[in-house]
Design a protein around this motif. Structure first.
Motif, PDB file in Angstrom:
ATOM      1  N   ALA A 188       0.775  -1.176   0.020  1.00 50.31           N
ATOM      2  CA  ALA A 188      -0.010   0.140  -0.011  1.00 50.31           C
ATOM      3  C   ALA A 188       0.917   1.227  -0.069  1.00 50.31           C
ATOM      4  N   GLY A 189       0.170   2.379  -0.644  1.00 48.14           N
ATOM      5  CA  GLY A 189       1.261   3.445  -1.018  1.00 48.14           C
ATOM      6  C   GLY A 189       1.011   4.823  -0.217  1.00 48.14           C
ATOM      7  N   TRP A 190       0.398   4.414   1.043  1.00 43.19           N
ATOM      8  CA  TRP A 190       0.008   5.547   1.854  1.00 43.19           C
ATOM      9  C   TRP A 190       1.003   6.497   2.215  1.00 43.19           C
ATOM     10  N   ILE A 191       2.336   5.985   2.742  1.00 48.26           N
ATOM     11  CA  ILE A 191       3.266   6.921   2.727  1.00 48.26           C
ATOM     12  C   ILE A 191       3.753   7.770   1.648  1.00 48.26           C
ATOM     13  N   ALA A 192       3.744   7.063   0.754  1.00 47.36           N
ATOM     14  CA  ALA A 192       4.217   7.823  -0.678  1.00 47.36           C
ATOM     15  C   ALA A 192       3.138   8.843  -0.896  1.00 47.36           C
ATOM     16  N   THR A 193       1.825   8.584  -0.829  1.00 44.47           N
ATOM     17  CA  THR A 193       0.992   9.490  -1.436  1.00 44.47           C
ATOM     18  C   THR A 193       0.898  10.854  -0.378  1.00 44.47           C
ATOM     19  N   TYR A 194       0.906  10.423   0.855  1.00 42.48           N
ATOM     20  CA  TYR A 194       0.787  11.620   1.851  1.00 42.48           C
ATOM     21  C   TYR A 194       1.950  12.322   1.695  1.00 42.48           C
ATOM     22  N   GLU A 223       6.022  13.396  -9.108  1.00 40.56           N
ATOM     23  CA  GLU A 223       5.407  11.732  -9.334  1.00 40.56           C
ATOM     24  C   GLU A 223       5.158  11.335  -8.225  1.00 40.56           C
ATOM     25  N   VAL A 224       3.894  10.460  -8.115  1.00 39.95           N
ATOM     26  CA  VAL A 224       3.984   9.531  -6.891  1.00 39.95           C
ATOM     27  C   VAL A 224       3.770   8.170  -7.452  1.00 39.95           C
ATOM     28  N   LEU A 225       4.513   7.141  -6.980  1.00 38.59           N
ATOM     29  CA  LEU A 225       4.133   5.995  -7.610  1.00 38.59           C
ATOM     30  C   LEU A 225       3.836   4.787  -6.530  1.00 38.59           C
ATOM     31  N   VAL A 231      -5.764  13.218  -6.103  1.00 37.78           N
ATOM     32  CA  VAL A 231      -5.185  14.283  -5.637  1.00 37.78           C
ATOM     33  C   VAL A 231      -3.677  14.512  -5.910  1.00 37.78           C
ATOM     34  N   ALA A 232      -3.091  13.543  -5.609  1.00 37.62           N
ATOM     35  CA  ALA A 232      -1.654  13.389  -5.958  1.00 37.62           C
ATOM     36  C   ALA A 232      -1.273  13.465  -7.411  1.00 37.62           C
TER      37      ALA A 232
END
Ligand code: F6P
Length: 342
Positions: A173-179, A188-190, A336-337
Protein backbone atom coordinates in the motif's frame (compact mmCIF):
# COMPACT_ATOMS: atom_id res chain seq x y z
CA UNK A 1 -5.49 -10.00 36.41
CA UNK A 2 -1.99 -10.71 35.16
CA UNK A 3 -1.60 -9.27 31.67
CA UNK A 4 1.16 -9.96 29.15
CA UNK A 5 2.21 -7.25 26.68
CA UNK A 6 4.13 -7.84 23.45
CA UNK A 7 5.19 -5.82 20.41
CA UNK A 8 5.64 -7.69 17.12
CA UNK A 9 6.68 -7.06 13.52
CA UNK A 10 8.63 -4.06 12.26
CA UNK A 11 9.03 -1.52 15.05
CA UNK A 12 7.38 1.85 14.83
CA UNK A 13 7.39 5.17 16.71
CA UNK A 14 4.70 5.13 19.41
CA UNK A 15 5.09 1.52 20.61
CA UNK A 16 6.49 2.69 23.95
CA UNK A 17 3.64 5.17 24.35
CA UNK A 18 1.13 2.30 24.01
CA UNK A 19 3.01 0.13 26.53
CA UNK A 20 3.20 3.03 29.00
CA UNK A 21 -0.53 3.77 28.70
CA UNK A 22 -1.56 0.09 29.06
CA UNK A 23 0.53 -0.26 32.21
CA UNK A 24 -0.41 3.10 33.75
CA UNK A 25 -4.14 2.62 33.38
CA UNK A 26 -3.98 -1.09 34.20
CA UNK A 27 -2.06 -0.59 37.44
CA UNK A 28 -3.63 2.64 38.56
CA UNK A 29 -7.30 2.07 37.70
CA UNK A 30 -7.67 -1.70 37.77
CA UNK A 31 -4.85 -3.02 39.94
CA UNK A 32 -3.66 -5.40 37.20
CA UNK A 33 -0.12 -6.79 37.08
CA UNK A 34 1.97 -6.99 33.92
CA UNK A 35 4.54 -9.23 32.29
CA UNK A 36 6.58 -7.87 29.39
CA UNK A 37 7.05 -10.49 26.68
CA UNK A 38 10.27 -9.94 24.76
CA UNK A 39 10.66 -9.87 20.97
CA UNK A 40 7.11 -10.26 19.76
CA UNK A 41 5.59 -13.74 19.68
CA UNK A 42 9.01 -15.15 20.50
CA UNK A 43 8.39 -14.01 24.09
CA UNK A 44 5.42 -16.25 24.89
CA UNK A 45 6.81 -18.97 22.62
CA UNK A 46 10.14 -19.20 24.44
CA UNK A 47 9.02 -17.78 27.79
CA UNK A 48 11.24 -14.71 27.37
CA UNK A 49 10.01 -12.00 29.72
CA UNK A 50 10.94 -8.81 31.54
CA UNK A 51 9.31 -7.12 34.53
CA UNK A 52 6.83 -4.46 33.48
CA UNK A 53 5.30 -1.84 35.77
CA UNK A 54 4.92 1.93 35.92
CA UNK A 55 8.55 2.33 37.06
CA UNK A 56 9.83 0.45 33.99
CA UNK A 57 7.83 2.82 31.80
CA UNK A 58 9.31 6.07 33.14
CA UNK A 59 10.76 8.26 30.39
CA UNK A 60 9.73 6.05 27.46
CA UNK A 61 6.93 8.20 25.98
CA UNK A 62 9.13 10.11 23.50
CA UNK A 63 11.41 7.18 22.72
CA UNK A 64 11.12 5.41 19.37
CA UNK A 65 11.41 1.63 19.12
CA UNK A 66 10.09 -0.64 21.86
CA UNK A 67 11.44 -1.46 25.30
CA UNK A 68 10.07 -4.99 24.78
CA UNK A 69 11.97 -5.65 21.58
CA UNK A 70 10.30 -6.98 18.46
CA UNK A 71 10.59 -9.82 15.96
CA UNK A 72 8.72 -11.36 13.10
CA UNK A 73 8.52 -14.77 14.81
CA UNK A 74 5.32 -16.57 13.86
CA UNK A 75 4.22 -19.31 16.34
CA UNK A 76 2.18 -20.92 13.55
CA UNK A 77 5.44 -21.56 11.66
CA UNK A 78 6.99 -23.33 14.65
CA UNK A 79 6.26 -26.92 15.67
CA UNK A 80 3.63 -26.91 18.45
CA UNK A 81 3.97 -23.10 18.49
CA UNK A 82 0.39 -22.20 19.54
CA UNK A 83 0.36 -24.94 22.21
CA UNK A 84 3.69 -23.67 23.58
CA UNK A 85 2.33 -20.12 23.75
CA UNK A 86 -0.67 -21.34 25.76
CA UNK A 87 1.48 -23.52 28.06
CA UNK A 88 3.89 -20.67 28.77
CA UNK A 89 1.08 -18.23 29.48
CA UNK A 90 -0.41 -20.70 31.95
CA UNK A 91 2.98 -21.38 33.57
CA UNK A 92 3.56 -17.64 34.04
CA UNK A 93 0.03 -17.10 35.34
CA UNK A 94 -0.77 -14.75 32.46
CA UNK A 95 -4.53 -14.43 32.01
CA UNK A 96 -4.64 -12.19 28.95
CA UNK A 97 -2.44 -10.58 26.33
CA UNK A 98 -2.18 -7.17 24.70
CA UNK A 99 -0.61 -7.74 21.27
CA UNK A 100 0.66 -4.59 19.60
CA UNK A 101 1.43 -5.13 15.95
CA UNK A 102 0.53 -5.05 12.29
CA UNK A 103 -1.14 -7.50 9.95
CA UNK A 104 1.10 -10.46 10.84
CA UNK A 105 1.23 -9.99 14.62
CA UNK A 106 -2.51 -9.37 14.82
CA UNK A 107 -3.14 -12.23 12.39
CA UNK A 108 -1.50 -14.54 14.94
CA UNK A 109 -3.53 -12.87 17.73
CA UNK A 110 -6.70 -13.51 15.74
CA UNK A 111 -5.89 -17.21 15.25
CA UNK A 112 -4.92 -17.68 18.90
CA UNK A 113 -8.11 -15.95 19.95
CA UNK A 114 -9.99 -18.57 17.91
CA UNK A 115 -8.18 -21.18 20.03
CA UNK A 116 -9.33 -19.58 23.27
CA UNK A 117 -6.42 -17.28 24.10
CA UNK A 118 -7.63 -14.05 25.75
CA UNK A 119 -6.09 -11.35 23.58
CA UNK A 120 -6.73 -7.74 22.55
CA UNK A 121 -4.91 -6.15 19.60
CA UNK A 122 -3.50 -2.68 19.06
CA UNK A 123 -2.97 -1.69 15.39
CA UNK A 124 0.58 -0.60 14.65
CA UNK A 125 2.39 0.05 11.40
CA UNK A 126 4.03 2.97 9.68
CA UNK A 127 2.43 1.61 6.49
CA UNK A 128 -1.14 2.46 7.64
CA UNK A 129 -2.42 -0.57 5.72
CA UNK A 130 -4.50 -2.21 8.47
CA UNK A 131 -8.25 -2.22 7.96
CA UNK A 132 -10.73 -1.53 10.72
CA UNK A 133 -8.99 1.66 11.81
CA UNK A 134 -8.73 4.93 9.93
CA UNK A 135 -5.12 5.26 10.90
CA UNK A 136 -2.43 3.26 12.68
CA UNK A 137 0.04 4.94 15.02
CA UNK A 138 3.51 5.42 13.54
CA UNK A 139 2.17 6.46 10.13
CA UNK A 140 2.05 10.17 10.97
CA UNK A 141 5.66 10.11 12.19
CA UNK A 142 6.88 8.25 9.11
CA UNK A 143 5.13 10.70 6.79
CA UNK A 144 6.68 13.66 8.62
CA UNK A 145 10.15 12.10 8.30
CA UNK A 146 9.64 11.63 4.55
CA UNK A 147 8.29 15.16 4.08
CA UNK A 148 11.29 16.61 5.92
CA UNK A 149 13.54 14.61 3.60
CA UNK A 150 11.64 15.72 0.47
CA UNK A 151 11.94 19.38 1.53
CA UNK A 152 15.71 18.89 1.69
CA UNK A 153 15.80 17.01 -1.60
CA UNK A 154 13.98 19.92 -3.29
CA UNK A 155 16.75 22.42 -2.63
CA UNK A 156 19.58 20.22 -3.85
CA UNK A 157 17.51 19.09 -6.85
CA UNK A 158 16.91 22.76 -7.74
CA UNK A 159 20.61 23.68 -7.44
CA UNK A 160 21.58 20.95 -9.88
CA UNK A 161 18.41 20.85 -11.99
CA UNK A 162 18.14 17.15 -11.31
CA UNK A 163 15.43 14.55 -10.94
CA UNK A 164 15.60 13.04 -7.46
CA UNK A 165 13.88 9.73 -6.85
CA UNK A 166 12.92 9.12 -3.22
CA UNK A 167 12.10 5.50 -2.34
CA UNK A 168 9.87 5.06 0.71
CA UNK A 169 8.40 2.09 2.58
CA UNK A 170 5.09 0.50 1.58
CA UNK A 171 5.19 -2.96 0.06
CA UNK A 172 1.48 -3.42 -0.70
CA UNK A 173 0.00 0.00 0.00
CA UNK A 174 1.28 3.44 -0.92
CA UNK A 175 -0.03 5.46 2.03
CA UNK A 176 3.35 6.91 2.99
CA UNK A 177 4.23 7.72 -0.63
CA UNK A 178 0.87 9.37 -1.29
CA UNK A 179 0.69 11.48 1.87
CA UNK A 180 4.36 12.49 1.71
CA UNK A 181 4.14 13.11 -2.04
CA UNK A 182 1.18 15.45 -1.64
CA UNK A 183 2.68 17.22 1.39
CA UNK A 184 6.13 17.45 -0.16
CA UNK A 185 5.07 18.64 -3.64
CA UNK A 186 6.28 15.58 -5.55
CA UNK A 187 6.21 15.67 -9.35
CA UNK A 188 5.33 11.94 -9.43
CA UNK A 189 3.94 9.57 -6.81
CA UNK A 190 4.20 5.87 -7.66
CA UNK A 191 2.37 3.33 -5.50
CA UNK A 192 1.82 -0.45 -5.43
CA UNK A 193 -1.93 0.02 -6.03
CA UNK A 194 -1.46 1.29 -9.60
CA UNK A 195 1.29 -0.18 -11.83
CA UNK A 196 3.07 2.79 -13.36
CA UNK A 197 3.71 3.53 -16.99
CA UNK A 198 7.36 4.53 -17.36
CA UNK A 199 6.54 6.32 -20.66
CA UNK A 200 4.04 8.55 -18.84
CA UNK A 201 6.45 9.22 -16.00
CA UNK A 202 9.19 10.27 -18.41
CA UNK A 203 6.77 12.33 -20.53
CA UNK A 204 5.59 14.20 -17.41
CA UNK A 205 9.15 14.92 -16.33
CA UNK A 206 10.22 15.99 -19.80
CA UNK A 207 7.28 18.42 -20.10
CA UNK A 208 8.12 19.85 -16.72
CA UNK A 209 11.83 20.31 -17.41
CA UNK A 210 11.26 21.75 -20.88
CA UNK A 211 9.56 24.71 -19.20
CA UNK A 212 12.85 25.65 -17.54
CA UNK A 213 14.81 24.60 -14.51
CA UNK A 214 12.18 22.58 -12.71
CA UNK A 215 13.87 20.10 -10.45
CA UNK A 216 11.60 17.12 -9.85
CA UNK A 217 11.00 14.83 -6.92
CA UNK A 218 9.67 11.38 -7.75
CA UNK A 219 8.33 9.53 -4.70
CA UNK A 220 8.17 5.77 -5.22
CA UNK A 221 6.87 3.20 -2.74
CA UNK A 222 9.14 0.17 -2.40
CA UNK A 223 6.34 -2.09 -3.67
CA UNK A 224 5.52 -0.02 -6.78
CA UNK A 225 5.70 -1.96 -10.02
CA UNK A 226 5.97 -0.90 -13.63
CA UNK A 227 3.19 -1.95 -15.98
CA UNK A 228 5.53 -4.14 -17.97
CA UNK A 229 6.50 -5.99 -14.79
CA UNK A 230 10.18 -5.94 -15.66
CA UNK A 231 11.84 -3.42 -13.40
CA UNK A 232 11.42 -4.61 -9.80
CA UNK A 233 14.54 -5.93 -8.14
CA UNK A 234 14.40 -8.23 -5.15
CA UNK A 235 16.90 -10.54 -3.57
CA UNK A 236 14.29 -13.30 -3.43
CA UNK A 237 14.95 -13.69 0.30
CA UNK A 238 11.87 -14.19 2.46
CA UNK A 239 11.20 -13.68 6.18
CA UNK A 240 9.25 -15.90 8.63
CA UNK A 241 5.97 -14.63 7.19
CA UNK A 242 7.09 -15.42 3.62
CA UNK A 243 7.53 -11.74 2.70
CA UNK A 244 10.05 -11.12 -0.03
CA UNK A 245 12.72 -8.66 1.09
CA UNK A 246 12.18 -5.68 -1.20
CA UNK A 247 14.51 -2.92 -2.29
CA UNK A 248 15.80 -1.59 -5.52
CA UNK A 249 12.85 -0.07 -7.39
CA UNK A 250 14.15 3.46 -6.68
CA UNK A 251 17.56 2.70 -8.17
CA UNK A 252 16.13 0.97 -11.25
CA UNK A 253 13.64 3.76 -11.77
CA UNK A 254 16.32 6.46 -11.48
CA UNK A 255 18.49 4.70 -14.06
CA UNK A 256 15.54 4.28 -16.41
CA UNK A 257 14.48 7.94 -16.09
CA UNK A 258 18.02 9.18 -16.77
CA UNK A 259 18.39 6.83 -19.75
CA UNK A 260 15.08 7.81 -21.30
CA UNK A 261 15.01 11.56 -20.58
CA UNK A 262 18.69 12.48 -20.43
CA UNK A 263 18.06 14.37 -17.14
CA UNK A 264 20.59 13.76 -14.45
CA UNK A 265 18.82 11.59 -11.86
CA UNK A 266 19.78 10.45 -8.37
CA UNK A 267 18.10 8.21 -5.84
CA UNK A 268 17.61 8.42 -2.08
CA UNK A 269 16.33 5.34 -0.26
CA UNK A 270 14.95 6.41 3.13
CA UNK A 271 14.58 2.86 4.45
CA UNK A 272 14.51 2.37 8.19
CA UNK A 273 15.02 6.07 8.92
CA UNK A 274 11.23 6.16 8.45
CA UNK A 275 10.73 3.82 11.40
CA UNK A 276 13.25 5.28 13.83
CA UNK A 277 13.29 8.08 16.35
CA UNK A 278 10.77 9.97 18.37
CA UNK A 279 7.04 9.85 17.55
CA UNK A 280 5.17 13.01 16.56
CA UNK A 281 2.75 14.51 19.08
CA UNK A 282 -0.14 13.09 17.03
CA UNK A 283 1.25 9.56 17.26
CA UNK A 284 2.01 9.91 20.99
CA UNK A 285 -1.60 10.89 21.64
CA UNK A 286 -3.06 8.20 19.36
CA UNK A 287 -0.79 5.52 20.84
CA UNK A 288 -1.71 6.61 24.37
CA UNK A 289 -5.44 6.50 23.55
CA UNK A 290 -5.02 3.05 21.96
CA UNK A 291 -3.16 1.79 25.04
CA UNK A 292 -5.82 3.05 27.42
CA UNK A 293 -8.58 1.52 25.26
CA UNK A 294 -6.73 -1.81 25.03
CA UNK A 295 -6.49 -2.26 28.79
CA UNK A 296 -10.12 -1.18 29.12
CA UNK A 297 -11.02 -3.98 26.67
CA UNK A 298 -8.94 -6.48 28.65
CA UNK A 299 -10.59 -5.41 31.89
CA UNK A 300 -14.02 -5.73 30.27
CA UNK A 301 -12.94 -9.21 29.03
CA UNK A 302 -13.84 -8.14 25.50
CA UNK A 303 -11.26 -10.48 23.94
CA UNK A 304 -10.69 -11.12 20.23
CA UNK A 305 -11.01 -7.40 19.57
CA UNK A 306 -8.73 -4.67 18.27
CA UNK A 307 -8.87 -1.02 19.26
CA UNK A 308 -9.38 1.36 16.35
CA UNK A 309 -9.81 5.01 15.43
CA UNK A 310 -13.06 5.91 13.66
CA UNK A 311 -14.31 9.46 13.15
CA UNK A 312 -12.15 10.72 15.99
CA UNK A 313 -13.35 8.13 18.51
CA UNK A 314 -11.53 5.05 19.80
CA UNK A 315 -13.70 1.97 19.41
CA UNK A 316 -13.29 -1.83 19.51
CA UNK A 317 -13.68 -3.94 16.36
CA UNK A 318 -13.28 -7.71 15.90
CA UNK A 319 -9.63 -8.63 15.24
CA UNK A 320 -10.77 -10.15 11.95
CA UNK A 321 -11.71 -6.68 10.69
CA UNK A 322 -8.16 -5.52 11.12
CA UNK A 323 -6.43 -8.43 9.42
CA UNK A 324 -8.73 -9.87 6.77
CA UNK A 325 -8.29 -7.23 4.07
CA UNK A 326 -5.35 -4.94 3.45
CA UNK A 327 -6.29 -1.25 3.47
CA UNK A 328 -5.01 0.27 0.26
CA UNK A 329 -4.94 3.94 -0.69
CA UNK A 330 -8.25 5.56 -1.46
CA UNK A 331 -8.41 6.24 -5.26
CA UNK A 332 -9.66 9.78 -4.57
CA UNK A 333 -6.47 10.52 -2.67
CA UNK A 334 -4.41 9.12 -5.53
CA UNK A 335 -6.25 11.50 -7.88
CA UNK A 336 -5.24 14.42 -5.67
CA UNK A 337 -1.59 13.37 -5.92
CA UNK A 338 -1.91 12.84 -9.68
CA UNK A 339 -3.19 16.37 -10.20
CA UNK A 340 0.34 17.57 -9.44
CA UNK A 341 2.18 15.05 -11.63
CA UNK A 342 4.51 16.65 -14.14
O1 F6P B 1 5.80 -3.41 7.90
C1 F6P B 1 6.52 -2.28 8.11
C2 F6P B 1 7.71 -2.21 7.21
O2 F6P B 1 8.42 -1.08 7.63
C3 F6P B 1 7.43 -2.19 5.72
O3 F6P B 1 7.05 -0.97 5.19
C4 F6P B 1 8.74 -2.66 5.15
O4 F6P B 1 8.56 -3.21 3.88
C5 F6P B 1 9.15 -3.69 6.13
O5 F6P B 1 8.57 -3.33 7.37
C6 F6P B 1 10.64 -3.82 6.30
O6 F6P B 1 10.88 -4.88 7.18
P1 F6P B 1 12.29 -5.23 7.82
O7 F6P B 1 12.59 -4.18 8.86
O8 F6P B 1 12.06 -6.56 8.44
O9 F6P B 1 13.28 -5.20 6.72
Amino acid sequence: MRVGVLTGGGDCPGLNAVIRAVVRKGEQSYGHEFVGFLDGWRGPLERRTMPLDVEHCRGILPRGGTILGSSRTNPYKVEDGPARVKENMAALGVDALVAIGGEDTLGVAHKLSGEGVAVVGVPKTIDNDLSGTEVTFGFHTAVQIVVDAIDRLHTTAESHDRVLVCEVMGRHAGWIATYAGIAGGAAEVLVPEVPFDIDHVCADLTRRHEKGRFASIVVVAEGAKPKEGTMVLSSGEVDAFGHVRLGGIGQVLAEEIEKRTGFETRVTVLGHIQRGGTPTAFDRVLATRFGVAAIDAIHARDFGTMVALRAGAIIRVPLAEGVDVLKTVDPELLEVAELFHG
